[in-house]
Write a protein that holds these residues in place. Structure first.
Motif, PDB file in Angstrom:
ATOM      1  N   TRP A  28     -11.629 -12.758  16.413  1.00 36.07           N
ATOM      2  CA  TRP A  28     -10.890 -13.634  17.324  1.00 36.07           C
ATOM      3  C   TRP A  28      -9.849 -14.459  16.559  1.00 36.07           C
ATOM      4  N   GLU A  45     -10.948 -14.312  28.229  1.00 32.76           N
ATOM      5  CA  GLU A  45     -12.341 -13.847  28.282  1.00 32.76           C
ATOM      6  C   GLU A  45     -12.432 -12.334  28.229  1.00 32.76           C
ATOM      7  N   ARG A  48     -11.880 -11.349  24.589  1.00 28.71           N
ATOM      8  CA  ARG A  48     -13.070 -11.678  23.801  1.00 28.71           C
ATOM      9  C   ARG A  48     -14.215 -10.709  24.110  1.00 28.71           C
TER      10      ARG A  48
END
Length: 87
Positions: A28, A45, A48
């Motif tokens: 990340w 999201e 991720r």
């Protein structure tokens, strides 16, 4: 990452989790450092989730090297972004 790991409670022992979580964090960080822009929380999201799922799948197949887990996850995210129209 930990939320995704909870979907696989029997797959990894605590020591392995200590490898997977930092690999995700570094992946990340790499994405953020690249300047990639995700204009909604949903896209953040989703990105991720792609990283986490790749790391979990690679680890299920025996990969434990943090660098390879990180690099593979970033590559998987880049591939998914190239295949989505309008990204």
């Amino acid at each position: 990452m930990r939320g995704h790991l909870k979907e696989h409670p029997e797959a990894f022992d605590p020591h392995e989790v200590l490898t997977l979580v930092p690999a995700f964090d570094k992946a990340w960080e790499s994405v953020q450092a690249s300047g990639a822009i995700f204009d909604t929380d949903t896209k953040v999201e989703s990105a991720r989730a792609i990283l986490a799922k790749h790391i979990i799948e690679a680890a299920k197949h025996g990969e434990r090297d943090r660098g390879r887990l990180r690099d593979g996850a970033v590559a998987a995210l880049a591939q998914s972004l190239r295949s989505v129209p309008g990204q």
